[in-house]
Design an enzyme around this catalytic site. Structure first.
Site, mmCIF file in Angstrom:
data_model
loop_
_atom_site.group_PDB
_atom_site.id
_atom_site.type_symbol
_atom_site.label_atom_id
_atom_site.label_comp_id
_atom_site.label_asym_id
_atom_site.label_seq_id
_atom_site.Cartn_x
_atom_site.Cartn_y
_atom_site.Cartn_z
ATOM 1 N N ASP A 147 32.920 -17.930 0.232
ATOM 2 C CA ASP A 147 31.022 -17.687 -0.534
ATOM 3 C C ASP A 147 29.871 -18.339 0.054
ATOM 4 O O ASP A 147 29.705 -18.699 -1.230
ATOM 5 C CB ASP A 147 31.695 -17.208 -1.682
ATOM 6 N N HIS A 223 34.213 -6.950 5.016
ATOM 7 C CA HIS A 223 33.347 -6.990 4.240
ATOM 8 C C HIS A 223 32.534 -7.655 5.490
ATOM 9 O O HIS A 223 31.093 -7.197 5.392
ATOM 10 C CB HIS A 223 34.140 -7.986 3.158
#
Ligand code: HEM
Length: 307
Positions: A147, A223
Site C-alpha cells: 500500500d 480500487h
C-alpha cells in the site's frame, strides 16, 4: 522542523489521535495555546533519538477553527467531512476537532509523544479515537497488498499535498495542507475466502510482486481503477489491529491534499461508483467506521502562535 511535515517516507510506526475540544472559550483558548506548544513538545521527545525521525502533525477541524480564530481568514476548503452515501456502502462522518498524526521509526517515541500531548490537552479535550499503526512486512496492508506504491514523489508530492504561492483561494495559508482520515475495519474471513486472483481484481494490482494489472485485466470496480483520477493526494495509511474477542483488523486511511476536493472525488468514486452503482470492490470487505476532515496549518503558522 519535525512538526507539520506532511510529505515524508513511510514510517515503521504511527499513531493517530482524534480529539474533541470541550465547549467554551477557555477550552478553545487552551487548544490554541497547545498548537503553539506542539513543536517544542515534539523536539523534547524526538531529540533523544534523532535517528528515529519522530514527526508530528496537527490538523484542526472546521468548528474548532472558527472557535479559535473567529476574526481571521479561514482556509477556503475547510468544512466538516461530508458523508458519502452510496447504494451499498457509506463513508460516515464522525466528530473530530483535532487530529494528531505521529510517525517514527520506533513505536516508543510515538507513544511517548502521544502521552505528552494527551497530558497537555487534559481538561481541554477528549480522545474520541486512538489508533496505533504498525508497518506490516514490506508496506503491506492487512489485506496483504503493498500500500502506497503509486504515491507521488519529490516535487510532485509537495505539489499534491502542500499549498503553494499562487494557489489562489488559500493565499494566506501557504505551506498548509488538508487531511482526510477514515478508519476501516476489514472482514478478513470474507476476504480470505477469495482466491488470490479475485483479490488482485479487487485491488487492481498483483499481490506478491505489486504490479498494476493491465487495462484488459483490471476491472472497472477495482480500487486502483476508481482512484486513478486527474489529481493526486499523499497517502500514509497504516495497518492496525487487535486479537481479543472477534479481533479487529484495519487500515487507517490518511490522505493529505492541498485541495481536499481531490480526495472527496476519490471517495465519491469508491462509494457511489463509476458509473453510479459500480462501487469499489474493496468496500465489500472494508467498513469505514470514522471519517473527518482537518486543516493542517504550516510550521510558520504554529510558530506564530508559540510566540
Ligand atoms: C480500506 C482502505 C484502503 C486500503 C486497504 C487501500 C489500499 C490500497 C492499495 C493496496 C493500493 C495499491 C498500491 C498503491 O498505489 O498504493 C491503493 C492505491 C490507491 N488508493 Fe487506496 N486503500 C484504501 C483506501 C483508500 C481511500 C479511502 C482512498 C481515497 C480517498 C484511496 C486512494 C488510493 C489511490 C489514489 C491509490 C493509487 C491509485 C493509482 O494507482 O493511481 N485509498 N490503495
Amino acid at each position: 522542523m519535525p512538526t507539520q511535515q506532511v510529505v515524508s517516507h513511510p514510517a515503521n510506526a504511527a499513531m493517530f489521535l482524534v480529539f474533541t475540544v470541550d465547549d467554551g472559550e477557555d477550552a478553545a483558548g487552551a487548544a490554541r495555546d497547545f498548537l503553539g506548544e506542539l513543536p517544542g513538545l515534539t523536539r523534547s521527545v524526538g531529540f533523544r533519538h534523532p535517528e528515529a525521525e519522530l514527526l508530528s502533525i496537527v490538523g484542526i477541524g472546521s468548528d474548532l477553527w472558527d472557535r479559535m480564530f473567529p476574526d481571521q481568514p479561514r482556509p477556503a476548503h475547510l468544512h466538516p467531512f461530508v458523508e458519502v452515501r452510496g447504494a451499498t456502502h457509506t463513508a460516515v462522518s464522525t466528530p473530530g476537532d483535532l487530529l494528531i498524526h505521529l510517525r517514527a521509526a520506533r513505536q516508543d517515541l510515538c507513544f511517548e509523544l502521544a502521552r505528552v500531548v494527551t497530558d497537555a490537552l487534559r481538561g481541554t479535550a477528549t480522545i474520541v479515537d486512538e489508533v496505533h499503526g504498525f508497518r506490516y512486512f514490506d508496506e503491506r496492508d492487512l489485506l496483504g497488498f503493498v500500500d502506497g506504491t503509486e504515491n507521488p514523489e519529490g516535487d510532485d508530492a509537495l505539489d499534491a499535498a502542500v499549498i503553494a504561492d499562487g494557489d489562489g483561494e488559500d493565499a494566506s495559508f501557504v505551506g498548509g495542507s488538508y487531511v482526510i482520515v477514515q478508519k476501516y475495519l476489514h472482514d478478513m474471513a470474507a476476504w480470505n475466502a477469495l482466491s488470490t486472483e479475485e483479490q488482485e481484481k479487487a485491488i487492481g494490482r498483483t499481490k506478491l510482486d505489486d504490479l498494476e494489472l493491465d487495462d484488459e485485466h483490471k476491472p472497472s470496480n477495482s480500487h486502483v481503477a476508481l482512484n486513478d483520477i486527474d489529481g493526486d493526494i499523499i497517502r500514509e495509511n497504516m495497518p492496525f489491529g487487535s486479537l481479543s474477542g472477534d479481533g479487529e483488523f484495519g487500515t487507517y486511511f490518511i490522505g493529505y491534499a492541498k485541495d481536499p476536493s481531490v480526495t472527496e472525488e476519490m471517495l465519491r468514486n469508491m462509494f457511489i461508483g463509476v458509473p453510479e452503482g459500480n462501487h469499489d470492490r474493496i468496500l465489500d470487505f472494508s467498513t469505514a467506521v470514522t471519517g473527518s476532515l482537518f486543516f493542517v496549518p504550516s510550521p510558520a503558522f504554529l510558530d506564530g502562535l508559540g510566540d
